[in-house]
Scaffold this motif. Structure first.
Motif, mmCIF file in Angstrom:
data_model
loop_
_atom_site.group_PDB
_atom_site.id
_atom_site.type_symbol
_atom_site.label_atom_id
_atom_site.label_comp_id
_atom_site.label_asym_id
_atom_site.label_seq_id
_atom_site.Cartn_x
_atom_site.Cartn_y
_atom_site.Cartn_z
ATOM 1 N N UNK A 198 1.123 -1.275 0.573
ATOM 2 C CA UNK A 198 -0.068 0.026 -0.053
ATOM 3 C C UNK A 198 0.468 1.103 -0.549
ATOM 4 N N UNK A 199 0.244 2.184 -0.583
ATOM 5 C CA UNK A 199 1.509 4.180 -0.530
ATOM 6 C C UNK A 199 0.209 4.569 0.265
ATOM 7 N N UNK A 200 0.927 5.318 1.342
ATOM 8 C CA UNK A 200 -0.144 5.836 1.500
ATOM 9 C C UNK A 200 1.026 6.237 3.287
ATOM 10 N N UNK A 201 -0.170 7.407 3.954
ATOM 11 C CA UNK A 201 1.121 8.159 5.188
ATOM 12 C C UNK A 201 1.596 6.632 6.257
ATOM 13 N N UNK A 202 2.656 7.335 6.631
ATOM 14 C CA UNK A 202 3.511 5.999 6.825
ATOM 15 C C UNK A 202 2.855 6.808 8.225
ATOM 16 N N UNK A 203 3.082 4.795 9.288
ATOM 17 C CA UNK A 203 2.205 5.551 10.152
ATOM 18 C C UNK A 203 0.768 4.917 10.283
ATOM 19 N N UNK A 204 0.143 5.101 9.453
ATOM 20 C CA UNK A 204 -0.997 4.740 9.368
ATOM 21 C C UNK A 204 -2.348 3.884 9.731
ATOM 22 N N UNK A 205 -2.670 3.998 10.778
ATOM 23 C CA UNK A 205 -3.265 2.933 12.010
ATOM 24 C C UNK A 205 -3.599 1.656 11.207
ATOM 25 N N UNK A 206 -4.128 2.266 9.907
ATOM 26 C CA UNK A 206 -5.487 1.401 9.166
ATOM 27 C C UNK A 206 -4.630 0.447 8.587
ATOM 28 N N UNK A 207 -3.170 0.044 8.488
ATOM 29 C CA UNK A 207 -1.941 -0.225 8.036
ATOM 30 C C UNK A 207 -1.474 -1.234 9.480
ATOM 31 N N UNK A 208 -2.162 -1.483 10.100
ATOM 32 C CA UNK A 208 -1.862 -2.675 11.524
ATOM 33 C C UNK A 208 -0.305 -2.630 11.709
ATOM 34 N N UNK A 209 0.479 -3.793 11.548
ATOM 35 C CA UNK A 209 1.746 -4.002 12.357
ATOM 36 C C UNK A 209 2.507 -3.749 11.599
ATOM 37 N N UNK A 210 1.531 -3.537 10.109
ATOM 38 C CA UNK A 210 2.583 -3.294 9.167
ATOM 39 C C UNK A 210 4.021 -2.085 9.132
ATOM 40 N N UNK A 211 3.355 -1.294 10.118
ATOM 41 C CA UNK A 211 3.710 -0.338 10.362
ATOM 42 C C UNK A 211 5.163 -0.410 11.125
ATOM 43 N N UNK A 212 5.045 -1.192 11.858
ATOM 44 C CA UNK A 212 6.712 -0.951 12.635
ATOM 45 C C UNK A 212 7.285 -0.982 11.619
ATOM 46 N N UNK A 213 6.975 -1.666 9.982
ATOM 47 C CA UNK A 213 8.522 -1.851 9.194
ATOM 48 C C UNK A 213 8.464 -0.799 8.480
ATOM 49 N N UNK A 214 7.256 0.094 8.578
ATOM 50 C CA UNK A 214 7.369 1.162 7.979
ATOM 51 C C UNK A 214 8.104 2.129 8.514
ATOM 52 N N UNK A 215 8.287 1.699 10.090
ATOM 53 C CA UNK A 215 9.327 3.090 10.693
ATOM 54 C C UNK A 215 10.720 2.203 10.580
#
Length: 278
Positions: A198-215
């Motif tokens: 997905x492409x969107x705001x980094x850290x978006x709560x809708x992205x779930x656990x993938x946010x850890x990878x983004x950060x």
């Protein structure tokens, strides 16, 4: 309809993602007059920003009007990092004020297309249509899911102003989207080649656990959120209000949906935030 009702070309909204890419290509192949607009969220990955910038440069060379809309809140320029302290509550799945202000507060009184697809969520399957209009009078709003709906003729003759939306790929699957991009040799956002789905705001709560990878990939954004949470707490305390969060790290841990920790938010905190923002 866009030319007749608004006397302006159709607006292709472009987030920098794969669905926007397909919509741009469909508009180009249709041979219709159109322009492209991108809503700057201020929390997109650098790759997205560079991709949109390069794409718009190429489109402008072809004579297509391109616009980057910068977010405004209460009449003033705003970013994700200044919005959080003003709202005094982190954006969550249930309180997505960031989307409303940073992404959806533009193109008023225009006819637009989006890359919304039913395959993305059950909610979109149940609430989004091929054709939509939005007016201040809820009774006049229309959502159509097929070309044979009885309301279609009446709707097309209606001249009430308001945002109208066409979602041309609403019934496309993910495979449909990627097959089209591949077969037509379209240039997609490089984030997809880095493993992003997905492409969107980094850290978006809708992205779930993938946010850890983004950060992990973009630690600067984690620090930006932590600074925003710190300023948010300072604002709350300056008003004499209390919160169970003691530090910005506490807020970040809760926001990232870690295990319950001391400082976990309670229902009264959310009710207070909602009351303050009504």
């Amino acid at each position: 309809m866009s030319l007749r009702l608004y006397s302006q070309p159709l607006v292709i909204t472009d987030s920098g993602g794969k669905d926007s890419l397909v919509c741009r290509e469909l508009a180009r192949r249709a041979g219709i007059p159109y322009e492209v607009q991108h809503n700057l969220t201020t929390a997109d990955a650098p790759q997205t920003i560079y991709y949109v910038r390069d794409t718009f440069r190429k489109l402008e060379e072809q004579g297509i009007q391109c616009t980057v809309n910068k977010p405004v809140y209460k009449g003033m320029p705003v970013t994700m990092w200044t919005l959080i302290p003003q709202k005094k509550f982190p954006p969550t799945r249930g309180q997505r004020y960031c989307c409303q202000i940073l992404k959806e507060n533009h193109c008023k009184n225009r006819f637009i297309t989006t890359g919304v697809r039913w395959a993305e969520s059950v909610k979109r399957k149940n609430s989004r249509g091929v054709f939509e209009n939005f007016t201040s009078d809820i009774s006049r709003r229309t959502i159509l899911n097929n070309d044979n709906a009885e309301e279609r003729l009446l709707f097309e003759s209606c001249t009430i102003k308001g945002k109208r939306i066409c979602n041309p790929i609403i019934d496309w699957s993910n495979a449909n989207v990627w097959d089209y991009i591949s077969s037509e040799h379209l240039e997609a956002n490089p984030l997809y080649g880095m493993g992003f789905f997905r492409v969107g705001c980094l850290g978006c709560p809708l992205a779930g656990k993938i946010r850890w990878t983004e950060f992990r990939m973009f630690p600067t954004y984690e620090r930006a959120y932590q600074r925003a949470f710190e300023k948010m707490l300072e604002g709350i305390h300056a008003e004499g209000r209390q919160t169970k969060w003691k530090t910005a790290a506490d807020v970040f841990s809760w926001w990232m949906e870690e295990e319950t920790i001391e400082g976990q938010i309670c229902l009264s905190d959310l009710e207070q935030w909602q009351s303050d923002n009504e």
